[in-house]
Structures are given as C-alpha cells and as structure tokens.
Design a protein around this motif. Sequence first.
Motif, mmCIF file in Angstrom:
data_model
loop_
_atom_site.group_PDB
_atom_site.id
_atom_site.type_symbol
_atom_site.label_atom_id
_atom_site.label_comp_id
_atom_site.label_asym_id
_atom_site.label_seq_id
_atom_site.Cartn_x
_atom_site.Cartn_y
_atom_site.Cartn_z
ATOM 1 N N ALA A 31 1.454 2.602 10.894
ATOM 2 C CA ALA A 31 1.429 1.409 11.211
ATOM 3 C C ALA A 31 1.247 0.514 9.679
ATOM 4 C CB ALA A 31 -0.121 1.678 12.121
ATOM 5 N N ARG A 32 0.866 -0.815 9.812
ATOM 6 C CA ARG A 32 0.691 -1.473 8.293
ATOM 7 C C ARG A 32 -0.215 -2.746 9.229
ATOM 8 N NH1 ARG A 32 5.346 -5.885 6.882
ATOM 9 N NH2 ARG A 32 5.722 -5.925 8.988
ATOM 10 N N GLY A 66 8.483 -8.018 10.070
ATOM 11 C CA GLY A 66 7.640 -9.672 9.865
ATOM 12 C C GLY A 66 6.342 -9.409 9.409
ATOM 13 N N GLN A 67 5.419 -10.118 9.936
ATOM 14 C CA GLN A 67 3.680 -10.259 9.576
ATOM 15 C C GLN A 67 3.131 -8.959 9.010
ATOM 16 O OE1 GLN A 67 3.591 -12.523 7.940
ATOM 17 N NE2 GLN A 67 1.671 -12.171 6.711
ATOM 18 N N PRO A 68 2.571 -8.415 9.249
ATOM 19 C CA PRO A 68 1.977 -7.036 9.228
ATOM 20 C C PRO A 68 0.236 -7.639 10.430
ATOM 21 C CG PRO A 68 2.152 -6.811 6.476
ATOM 22 C CD PRO A 68 2.509 -8.780 7.747
ATOM 23 N N GLU A 77 9.976 2.022 4.594
ATOM 24 C CA GLU A 77 10.008 1.128 4.034
ATOM 25 C C GLU A 77 11.148 -0.316 5.018
ATOM 26 O OE1 GLU A 77 7.790 -0.190 1.982
ATOM 27 O OE2 GLU A 77 6.521 1.073 1.329
ATOM 28 N N GLU A 78 12.292 0.374 4.925
ATOM 29 C CA GLU A 78 13.935 -0.378 5.573
ATOM 30 C C GLU A 78 13.243 -0.848 6.994
ATOM 31 O OE1 GLU A 78 18.286 0.367 6.514
ATOM 32 O OE2 GLU A 78 16.932 1.901 5.837
ATOM 33 N N PHE A 79 12.184 0.155 7.346
ATOM 34 C CA PHE A 79 12.384 0.100 9.179
ATOM 35 C C PHE A 79 11.036 -1.402 9.304
ATOM 36 C CE2 PHE A 79 8.883 0.482 12.702
ATOM 37 C CZ PHE A 79 9.829 0.177 13.625
ATOM 38 N N TRP A 80 9.844 -1.883 8.093
ATOM 39 C CA TRP A 80 8.652 -2.210 8.400
ATOM 40 C C TRP A 80 9.573 -3.495 7.946
ATOM 41 C CZ3 TRP A 80 4.801 1.036 5.675
ATOM 42 C CH2 TRP A 80 3.916 1.245 6.341
ATOM 43 N N SER A 81 10.555 -3.963 6.994
ATOM 44 C CA SER A 81 11.040 -5.247 6.268
ATOM 45 C C SER A 81 11.903 -5.663 7.684
ATOM 46 C CB SER A 81 12.121 -4.976 5.368
ATOM 47 O OG SER A 81 13.155 -4.213 5.876
ATOM 48 N N ALA A 141 0.833 -1.563 -0.389
ATOM 49 C CA ALA A 141 0.021 0.348 0.105
ATOM 50 C C ALA A 141 1.188 1.128 0.376
ATOM 51 C CB ALA A 141 -0.795 -0.435 1.044
ATOM 52 N N ALA A 142 2.128 1.350 0.996
ATOM 53 C CA ALA A 142 2.837 2.529 0.862
ATOM 54 C C ALA A 142 3.417 2.790 -1.130
ATOM 55 C CB ALA A 142 3.607 2.277 1.991
ATOM 56 N N ARG A 143 4.077 1.761 -1.247
ATOM 57 C CA ARG A 143 4.780 2.252 -2.573
ATOM 58 C C ARG A 143 3.520 2.046 -3.485
ATOM 59 N NH1 ARG A 143 8.420 -2.079 -0.888
ATOM 60 N NH2 ARG A 143 10.708 -1.637 -0.400
#
Length: 520
Positions: free
Chosen positions: A316-317, A491-493, A484-488, A265-267
Amino acid sequence: MSQSTTNTAAMAEEWSNPLRDPRDLRLPRIAGPCGIVIFGVTGDLSRKKLLPAIYDLANRGLLPPSFGLTGFARRDWSEDEFRAFVRENVESHCRTPFRESTWKQLAAGIRFVQGTFDDPEAFARLSDTVSQLDRERGTRGNHAFYMSVPPRAFPIVSRQLADCGLAKSEDDAWRRVIIEKPFGHDLDSARELDRVVSEVFDPSSVFRIDHYLGKETVQNLLALRFANAMYEPIWNANYVDHVQITMAEDIGVAGRAGYYDGIGAARDVIQNHLLQLLALTAMEEPVSFSAADLTAEKTKVLSAVKLPKDLAAHTARGQYAAGWQGSHEVAGYLDEKGIDPNSTTETYAAIRLDVDTRRWAGVPFYLRCGKRLGKRVTEIAVVFKRAPHLPFESTATRELGKNAIVIRVQPDEGVTIRFGAKVPGGTSMEVRDVSMDFSYGRSFTESSPEAYERLILDVLLGDPPLFPTTREVELSWEILDPIEEFWSTLGQPQPYRSGTWGPAEADEMLARDGRQWRMP
C-alpha cells in the motif's frame, strides 16, 4: 599512566560513560590519535547531529586530546568564523553539559578548507591541512572522511581524495570513509556507487551509516533475545502470529522537498532502516557479535525474504493531504513548497514480506512508514498467536487481544509486554489486556548515547559491527526494486488526511489476512 590519559579516563567516568570497552566494563572505549573531515559541514545533519556528537564524545573523554576536526564547504570563512559556527551548533544541540575546558581542547584542533567538490586546488589545500594536523596535533595520518553530501557527490569527492593522495592508508596510518544513506536509488545505482567508492578506498575502510543501528534499543533487541532464556524459545512460527515494524513521523517533508520528491517513503526508510530491523528481529543467534558473524546472520535473513505473490493486495502507498497535526492545520504534500503538483511520490508505504526459513515459515512481517501520521514512533511489535484453548466463558475474554512484545526504538526507548490479566473485584472471571513496561530512562542512570556518537566512535576505532555491508545493501534493493517497479505503473498514491494513520488501503491490506495494525 600519563596525566592526559588520567584526565581522559576521569572525564569519561564523570559522565557515567555508556560507551565502554566490552572487554572490560570499567574502561571506556577511547579513540587513538586521529581526525575527521566533514564534507557538507554546513548542512542540517552536520549542524544538528555530527558536530554535537563529536563534542559529546570529547566531553565524555572518548576522543584524544589531539583530535582534529576539519570542515570542507563553499563558505568563504576564516578558521575563527568556522569555530564560531561549530560552537553555536554544539551549544544548541549537544547532549552533555557545555564545558569551556572541553571546548578549548576541541577548538584547538578545528580547521576549515574553503572549496567546491570539483576544485582540485581545494583538495590540495585539504591535503596540506591534514598534513599540518599530523605535524602539529599528532593525528599520525589517521583520518576519517565523512560524506554528509548528496549521493551524486560521492564519486567526485572520492576521486578527488584519491587524486590528492588522501584516500589510501599508509604504513600504520588508516584512512576511512563514512557514507550516509541512501546507498543508491536502486540495485544498479547501488552497485555503481560501490564500484566507484571501492576503486578509491579499501572495502574494509568503507563505513555505511544507518543511524538506526546505533540506537540503544535496536541493540537491546539482541540482548532481549539472546541474553534471556524466556524469549528465544517462543521467537518462532510455533508461537508468533505476525510481526509489525513501524516508523511513523508526525512531520511533513520539512524543507527536504528537493531530496524527498522522487525518492519517497519506501526508498527513504524501508530499504535501509526497516529491513535492517527486520533482519535483526528474524536472524539466528550469531556465533559472536563480531562484524563478520552479525553480517552472516543478517545476510541469511535478507536472502530468505520473499515478496508477496500479489503486490496489489499486499502493498500500500499513500500521500498525505491537508489536515490537522495536533492543534495546527497543515498543508498536503502536493501543496508543499518545492513539490511538483503532479508528483506521484509516496509519503506512506506499507508492505508484507515473508521470511522463508524453518523458524519463520508462515509468519508475515508487515513494514510501514510514513509522514504526517498520528504521532512520532518507531517500534517492533512481535504479536503472538492466541492460546489454543481458553477455559473461560466467552464473555470473560471479549476484551482480550493477542499477547505482544513491543520494542520501542524511539522516542520513549524501552520494551512493553502485553498479556492478559484478571480484572480485580467481583466474583466473575473477566480477563483483559494489561502491559508491563521497561523504560531506559527510568531503569538506568546512564544516559543513552546519541546514535551518531556511537557510530562515529566505532568508525574511529575501526569497529564495524553496526554498519551494513555491500551485500546487505544489494539484498535490500533486490527486495524493494520489484515493489517500486510495480508502484510506478499505478499513478497517483491514495491520499490520507494528515494526523491519521495512513491510507485506507493499508488497513485493507492487513484485513485481507484477518489482522489489523497496532495503535502505537
């Protein structure tokens, strides 16, 4: 004035043309002799948006009678078969009435080239077809190339156009390229894409399409701010508590699994649509509405955006799970066809950003987007601070919220102003929220043009104010890449049930700031 010019102007007037020449509101903005080549002409975007938009422009009298439309695809079609394909999709999706006379005029300039992107002979045939249109239709060497294809195909198509001599403008003729989002998947890939395309096309001939910038209400945001005396004085940190920018969809991946999984969604939405809306909301008044002046102000805003210090607390994701969308039971993301059952791609994203300028210091901007949410809506909500003093009993204002100006981008384009008013009747003073609403559909007789109509016409006219520049794209990735780097690493949203408004951590994100999401 020639007969064809008279007819063209009459057609434009008949459809109450909203795409007028800003220098003279009586005159439509009509493209000169030209043609367009669509790569990926059999895809959904072309079928549902591009081909109908081209027809609607012709029907409004905004394309020259000699306009050329060339499709490039792998299908083994004759030109008659391609014309039938175009007509079928135009009749299914056009916004203006279907007229046989308009269709016949447009169909006379339709051509088709069969081939693949790695086939030099196919591009040689394309070059011959374009030259034929110049000779027979009078397109005069003016051609736009629309890349309605995956980003990985941009470099090879660009090089093929260069090799067959179609990319460079010559003498008084122009060549332009239209690139669909996404513009890369991170900062490095965006720069590489720009490098490759710029080697082939002059930078001034590259038009990056963000269809949200063609929407009537997005442009009305500028009119709301800068054409009225009552809003701009309060459009700052002295009065604004926070800003919420929302793009919610009620559909799932809808057959886009191959594209969407791994993008998220973010990209897909925040990097382009929502950051552009933020820039238009927060920018200073431009000197003019020329491309250079608009870009200068948007670039200042994007340069001033600061990420939250604690990404865990202020992002949040989520990923939609099975649930109910209206009266229909729907599957979760991991159960969708073509999705990796272990996918960590987010279908919901929310972030807090701050704009570090004198106007906006201390005002958070909350951006959120997602699929399988409560309903389809895109809006910008400017939420104001409470009045510093309320001379009422506490019980009189218990149902009073914060004032807000809400710009509805879709689907019901318009503006709502929320303010407090006395409840009628009785002797006591009771104040609660009411709304004053402006709707495009109820206020204007002209039909709003579809975003792609405006943007395609702007390309053919060489008018670039509504198109993101290279610097805007780079700044957007500089904002999103660290998130995005932090979210990577996470793990699972967090799952959220389809038909709701996202994961619990998105609500917690605003609650930490003492705020809550609007219910659109």
